[in-house]
Design an enzyme around this catalytic site. Structure first.
Site, mmCIF file in Angstrom:
data_model
loop_
_atom_site.group_PDB
_atom_site.id
_atom_site.type_symbol
_atom_site.label_atom_id
_atom_site.label_comp_id
_atom_site.label_asym_id
_atom_site.label_seq_id
_atom_site.Cartn_x
_atom_site.Cartn_y
_atom_site.Cartn_z
ATOM 1 N N HIS A 124 1.704 -6.239 3.156
ATOM 2 C CA HIS A 124 2.501 -5.750 2.027
ATOM 3 C C HIS A 124 3.740 -6.607 1.764
ATOM 4 O O HIS A 124 4.005 -7.024 0.632
ATOM 5 C CB HIS A 124 2.947 -4.307 2.267
ATOM 6 C CG HIS A 124 1.835 -3.366 2.585
ATOM 7 N ND1 HIS A 124 0.580 -3.469 2.019
ATOM 8 C CD2 HIS A 124 1.774 -2.278 3.406
ATOM 9 C CE1 HIS A 124 -0.192 -2.494 2.474
ATOM 10 N NE2 HIS A 124 0.512 -1.771 3.318
ATOM 11 N N ASP A 166 -5.082 -4.847 -0.764
ATOM 12 C CA ASP A 166 -3.729 -4.522 -0.326
ATOM 13 C C ASP A 166 -3.209 -3.539 -1.363
ATOM 14 O O ASP A 166 -2.917 -3.929 -2.497
ATOM 15 C CB ASP A 166 -2.840 -5.769 -0.265
ATOM 16 C CG ASP A 166 -1.441 -5.460 0.290
ATOM 17 O OD1 ASP A 166 -0.966 -4.332 0.081
ATOM 18 O OD2 ASP A 166 -0.830 -6.346 0.904
ATOM 19 N N HIS A 167 -3.120 -2.256 -0.996
ATOM 20 C CA HIS A 167 -2.867 -1.234 -2.017
ATOM 21 C C HIS A 167 -1.509 -1.415 -2.690
ATOM 22 O O HIS A 167 -1.301 -0.917 -3.797
ATOM 23 C CB HIS A 167 -3.007 0.179 -1.435
ATOM 24 C CG HIS A 167 -1.880 0.617 -0.557
ATOM 25 N ND1 HIS A 167 -1.899 0.468 0.815
ATOM 26 C CD2 HIS A 167 -0.695 1.198 -0.856
ATOM 27 C CE1 HIS A 167 -0.777 0.946 1.315
ATOM 28 N NE2 HIS A 167 -0.034 1.397 0.333
#
Length: 486
Positions: free
Chosen positions: A236, A173-174
């Site tokens: 996110h 999950d960036h």
């Protein structure tokens, strides 16, 4: 403990993510001497390249997407020499033998970055395992989407688990690679003064907003099947919620941090179908103006009518001792007035004002953590206005700012993928998402979607350039809360 690998395999090496993020990130790590000296990088995709043409392609991506101050011809040349390429049809098992031959000996460790459509996970994992690219010395990083609901996510996780154990599986999950996101942990657990009020006794509500000014762009195929809830909230936004709500981990490592996040997800109050229409708002952008530019509505961009939501607002609760009764308001949407990702934590008002009417209305303190486009932490406090105060003290709300750009001037701000790729190469799982987290997130999201379906909920239209449907304002204002839009 760091356990760096000697080889990296990039799936989707000619795609947009690779050009904009992965190749520039790897170059940045290389230029700063952070990659293992012997590390080789093999790219693979359907595109027909050989080593020479892929290196030329990669050089073009670096020329286009690297900031000017990061371009160093000598460093770029030595980075390009690390690169190789092998074309691959992911559905053709015979191609994986050629890929394995190209990658070579993996006894000193191989890290795989896998970005693919959910439908291709099974053939890819089967192909890697059959070609000897899934042994004990191999770890895999998985880019989203990892399914569209709990069932499909479990299928993907089960497929991956046939070849890669959980300790060798790194779900990306960036957002967790962003500097300011990690500063949430530093803010909470590196300072003593927040902890006594970081609970239902001290905090009135929490707002998490991720607003985008863009529309569909080139993601129509994916987005029409996903929508805002799956695309942004499931991963996110819930990860941000967990970092705000989690209990203090015993240490900063992959087990302790992820244990505490998983507890938060299991404590999220599941929504019954009858409650979903009262606790959620969905919207879809219509024509309007963003940044002074006239833009089309979602259906016009898509070229057909659609019930896919491009905006969602949710009132969530974490049912545990710390957060009982504190609402968490989540809001995300496309074609918003500004690009913004932030967390606003509103503390409870003082119980009594000693300053009288001239003191003005005391505003509750608010802590704002801005993730993008700027990166800062701002605490809004009441302060005395300058003056002789002959008629009483006047108070005004003022910000106490910690700008990360200013406080750490001279320190280069890193792309989130730099940190995540380096952690994948070195084997540190702390900033990656564990299977139980993912599945608990999907369980909560699926209950919302089931409630929409049961009640025939359709997205409400909102003008591009606005903050979503008016119902989203009502979602908070009936609780006496206003969205933080400044």
């Amino acid at each position: 403990m760091r356990n760096p690998v000697a080889k990296l395999l990039l799936f989707g090496a000619t795609g947009d993510l690779a050009q904009r993020m992965l190749l520039p990130s790897l170059y940045g790590l290389h230029a700063d001497g952070l990659l293992p000296e012997e590390l080789t990088i093999t790219g693979t995709a359907r595109s027909e390249h050989d080593d020479a043409s892929f290196r030329k392609f990669a050089k073009g991506a670096l020329d286009e997407f690297l900031p000017a101050d990061r371009k160093d011809e000598k460093a770029m040349k030595s980075f390009i020499e690390r690169l190789g390429y092998q074309p691959l049809d992911a559905t053709d098992m015979a191609h994986y033998k050629d890929l394995a031959k190209k990658v070579g000996d993996v006894s000193k460790g191989l890290a795989i970055f896998l970005s693919t459509a959910p439908s291709l996970f099974e053939p890819v994992i089967k192909g890697l395992a059959g070609a000897g690219l899934a042994g004990e010395t191999v770890r895999i990083g998985l880019e989203k989407p990892l399914g569209y609901d709990l069932e499909s996510s479990r299928e993907i996780n089960d497929t991956v688990a046939t070849a890669f154990s959980e300790d060798r599986t790194f779900r990306i999950d960036h957002y967790l690679g962003k500097e300011t996101v990690q500063n949430i942990l530093a803010l909470r657990f590196g300072n003593s003064f927040f902890e006594p009020v970081w609970n239902a006794r001290g905090i009135d509500n929490v707002q998490i907003t991720i607003a985008e000014t863009v529309g569909l762009e080139d993601r129509a195929g994916y987005y029409e099947n996903a929508g805002a809830l799956r695309d942004m909230v499931q991963n996110h936004m819930l990860q941000l919620l967990a970092l705000i709500a989690m209990e203090p981990p015993a240490r900063f490592d992959g087990t302790a941090v992820r244990d505490e996040k998983a507890k938060v997800f299991r404590s999220l109050r599941q929504m019954a179908p009858a409650d979903v229409p009262h606790l959620t708002v969905t919207g879809q952008y219509a024509a309007g103006a963003v940044n002074g530019e006239i833009v089309k509505g979602y259906a016009d961009e898509l070229g057909k009518p659609s019930n896919t939501e491009t905006f969602v607002a949710i009132k969530a609760h974490v049912d545990n001792w710390r957060w009982q009764g504190v609402p968490f308001y989540l809001r995300t949407g496309k074609r918003m007035p500004a690009r913004r990702s932030e967390i606003a934590i509103q503390f409870k008002a003082v119980p009594h004002s000693m300053f009288g009417d001239r003191g003005g209305l005391l505003q509750p303190n608010m802590l704002i953590i801005r993730l993008q486009p700027e990166e800062y932490v701002r605490l809004l406090v009441m302060a005395k206005e300058p003056g002789l105060d002959r008629d009483g003290i006047r108070l005004r709300e003022v910000p106490l700012d910690l700008s990360l750009d200013s406080a750490f001037a001279g320190t280069r701000r890193r792309i989130a993928y730099e940190r995540l790729l380096l952690d994948l190469i070195e084997g540190d799982p702390t900033l990656f998402v564990r299977r139980d987290e993912v599945e608990a997130q999907w369980q909560w999201i699926d209950a919302i979607r089931a409630g929409w379906e049961a009640n025939g909920v359709k997205p409400k239209s909102y003008a591009s350039g606005g903050w979503g449907p008016s119902a989203a304002i009502a979602l908070t204002e009936r609780d006496g809360v206003t969205w933080q839009d400044d």
